[in-house]
Scaffold this motif. Structure first.
Motif, PDB file in Angstrom:
ATOM      1  N   UNK A   1       0.847  -1.203   0.000  1.00 30.70           N
ATOM      2  CA  UNK A   1       0.000   0.000   0.000  1.00 30.70           C
ATOM      3  C   UNK A   1       0.881   1.251   0.000  1.00 30.70           C
ATOM      4  N   UNK A   2       0.608   2.156  -0.910  1.00 33.61           N
ATOM      5  CA  UNK A   2       1.403   3.378  -1.005  1.00 33.61           C
ATOM      6  C   UNK A   2       0.718   4.501  -0.248  1.00 33.61           C
ATOM      7  N   UNK A   3       1.440   5.096   0.684  1.00 35.23           N
ATOM      8  CA  UNK A   3       0.972   6.285   1.389  1.00 35.23           C
ATOM      9  C   UNK A   3       1.865   7.434   0.961  1.00 35.23           C
ATOM     10  N   UNK A   4       1.296   8.520   0.444  1.00 33.73           N
ATOM     11  CA  UNK A   4       2.132   9.627  -0.027  1.00 33.73           C
ATOM     12  C   UNK A   4       2.850  10.303   1.123  1.00 33.73           C
TER      13      UNK A   4
ATOM     14  N   UNK B   1     -18.181   7.435   2.578  1.00 38.01           N
ATOM     15  CA  UNK B   1     -16.959   7.357   3.372  1.00 38.01           C
ATOM     16  C   UNK B   1     -16.406   5.938   3.383  1.00 38.01           C
ATOM     17  N   UNK B   2     -17.272   4.952   3.478  1.00 33.60           N
ATOM     18  CA  UNK B   2     -16.803   3.566   3.520  1.00 33.60           C
ATOM     19  C   UNK B   2     -16.129   3.183   2.202  1.00 33.60           C
ATOM     20  N   UNK B   3     -16.703   3.627   1.090  1.00 31.89           N
ATOM     21  CA  UNK B   3     -16.091   3.352  -0.206  1.00 31.89           C
ATOM     22  C   UNK B   3     -14.749   4.058  -0.324  1.00 31.89           C
ATOM     23  N   UNK B   4     -14.686   5.297   0.151  1.00 32.86           N
ATOM     24  CA  UNK B   4     -13.442   6.055   0.133  1.00 32.86           C
ATOM     25  C   UNK B   4     -12.364   5.349   0.958  1.00 32.86           C
ATOM     26  N   UNK B   5     -12.747   4.875   2.130  1.00 29.99           N
ATOM     27  CA  UNK B   5     -11.793   4.191   2.998  1.00 29.99           C
ATOM     28  C   UNK B   5     -11.256   2.917   2.351  1.00 29.99           C
TER      29      UNK B   5
ATOM     30  N   UNK C   1      -7.333   1.664   0.979  1.00 31.19           N
ATOM     31  CA  UNK C   1      -6.640   0.532   1.583  1.00 31.19           C
ATOM     32  C   UNK C   1      -6.990   0.275   3.030  1.00 31.19           C
ATOM     33  N   UNK C   2      -8.021   0.938   3.535  1.00 32.07           N
ATOM     34  CA  UNK C   2      -8.486   0.728   4.906  1.00 32.07           C
ATOM     35  C   UNK C   2      -9.608  -0.310   4.884  1.00 32.07           C
ATOM     36  N   UNK C   3      -9.279  -1.529   5.272  1.00 31.30           N
ATOM     37  CA  UNK C   3     -10.236  -2.617   5.182  1.00 31.30           C
ATOM     38  C   UNK C   3     -11.181  -2.621   6.381  1.00 31.30           C
ATOM     39  N   UNK C   4     -12.399  -3.151   6.171  1.00 32.13           N
ATOM     40  CA  UNK C   4     -13.353  -3.293   7.273  1.00 32.13           C
ATOM     41  C   UNK C   4     -12.815  -4.330   8.247  1.00 32.13           C
TER      42      UNK C   4
END
Length: 340
Positions: free
Chosen positions: A1-4, A152-156, A160-163
């Protein structure tokens, strides 16, 4: 996962047309509280903000609003968005970061939310990298959202933020049957500030096997029991008669900012803990039933609490057995960085 990098993420925010980004100032808090109220009503969020709560955050010695927050205003000075990456600097076993940004409903679908979330994650990652020591635990970033808040859930998830988990809000309406409970060998007594350290120890010990729990430091605990929402006259301890030892505690609060929106006045049990060695004796049930008595005595219409849907102690079954019913659901989106 890439975090800028944080620099890259901030540049994206600054490139959004017509917005000026600055860290939260204390004088901004009334406008920010009003902004959150609009967002939370639109999103049917069961957790609502208050001006007092924001001020307590600002004033906390643990907070760094000048580093961890941003507020965007448009040309008219209206709050359009917030970015909030709350870094828990008090705990090192987990490097917790709360991702709490928001975008005004009238300004969504413009790419602001994506830019806010990217900055939050970039800020959390940058903080961790700059301050990390070998003994520290993994970076753990979490975003909480109502289950029905699809945008928001789709954005998350796209970030790369999984449920990871679901939590239920639950309520039991007062019905006039509340009776002070009894437990063999245990006294249910009112809150005693002199036993605060014992109560904190019980909460930390009883929650240590629960998902996502971070043991509280004394500073974190003291902030909680000095918060405007804390109600010492509703809070209760379970004391073992033969040893005079605190073996259970329920921390009760009043979130009055929720009452009008929910249409009900209620006492809220924030923390309910019983030592593992004393479970199975009805102490947790007794603490909740005694709380209901206290709430009814205060003229409140209901008792409420939140529960992890997969709580290993069987708390959900306990609450349902006492007449609590689900009123809302929240999900946790999570990113945990590898320590390899």
């Amino acid at each position: 996962m890439h975090i800028p990098s944080e620099t890259e993420a901030r540049a994206v925010l600054e490139a959004l047309p017509g917005l000026n980004w600055q860290p939260f100032g204390r004088d901004d808090l009334p406008d920010i509280a009003a902004f959150y109220a609009v967002c939370e009503e639109h999103d049917h969020n069961p957790d609502r903000s208050s001006l007092t709560g924001l001020q307590e955050f600002w004033d906390s010695p643990r907070s760094r609003p000048e580093h961890d927050t941003l507020v965007a205003r448009d040309e008219t000075g209206t709050v359009v968005a917030t970015a909030w990456a709350g870094c828990n600097r008090a705990v090192t076993e987990k490097r917790g970061v709360y991702l709490g940004g928001a975008v005004h409903p009238a300004h969504r679908d413009r790419g602001i939310g994506r830019a806010v979330l990217n900055w939050q994650m970039a800020h959390g990652n940058s903080w961790d990298q700059q301050t990390r020591e070998d003994r520290f635990g993994p970076l753990d970033m979490r975003l909480y959202a109502p289950v029905d808040q699809a945008d928001v859930r789709d954005l998350a998830q796209r970030a790369g933020l999984e449920v990871e988990r679901y939590f239920f809000e639950m309520r039991r309406m007062a019905d006039g049957t509340e009776v002070w409970p009894s437990v063999e060998g245990i006294d249910i007594v009112d809150w005693n500030p002199a036993r605060s350290a014992e109560a904190m120890s019980v909460v930390n010990e009883s929650f240590k096997d629960h998902w996502g729990f971070t043991p509280m430091t004394r500073e974190m605990w003291d902030e909680g029991i000095s918060a405007d929402t804390f109600r010492p006259h509703w809070t209760l301890l379970a004391v073992e008669r033969t040893t005079d030892r605190v073996v259970g505690v329920v921390i009760n609060s009043a979130y009055e900012q929720d009452w009008a929106a929910e249409g009900v006045t209620e006492g809220y049990s924030d923390d309910l803990g019983v030592l593992r060695s004393h479970r199975g004796r009805g102490i947790a049930s007794a603490l909740l039933r005694a709380s209901m008595v206290r709430f009814a005595e205060a003229g409140l219409e209901a008792a409420a609490l939140g529960v992890d849907a997969d709580n290993p102690s069987g708390a959900l079954r306990l609450y349902e057995g006492l007449g609590f019913e689900r009123t809302a659901s929240t999900c946790v989106h999570r990113y945990v960085a590898s320590t390899d």
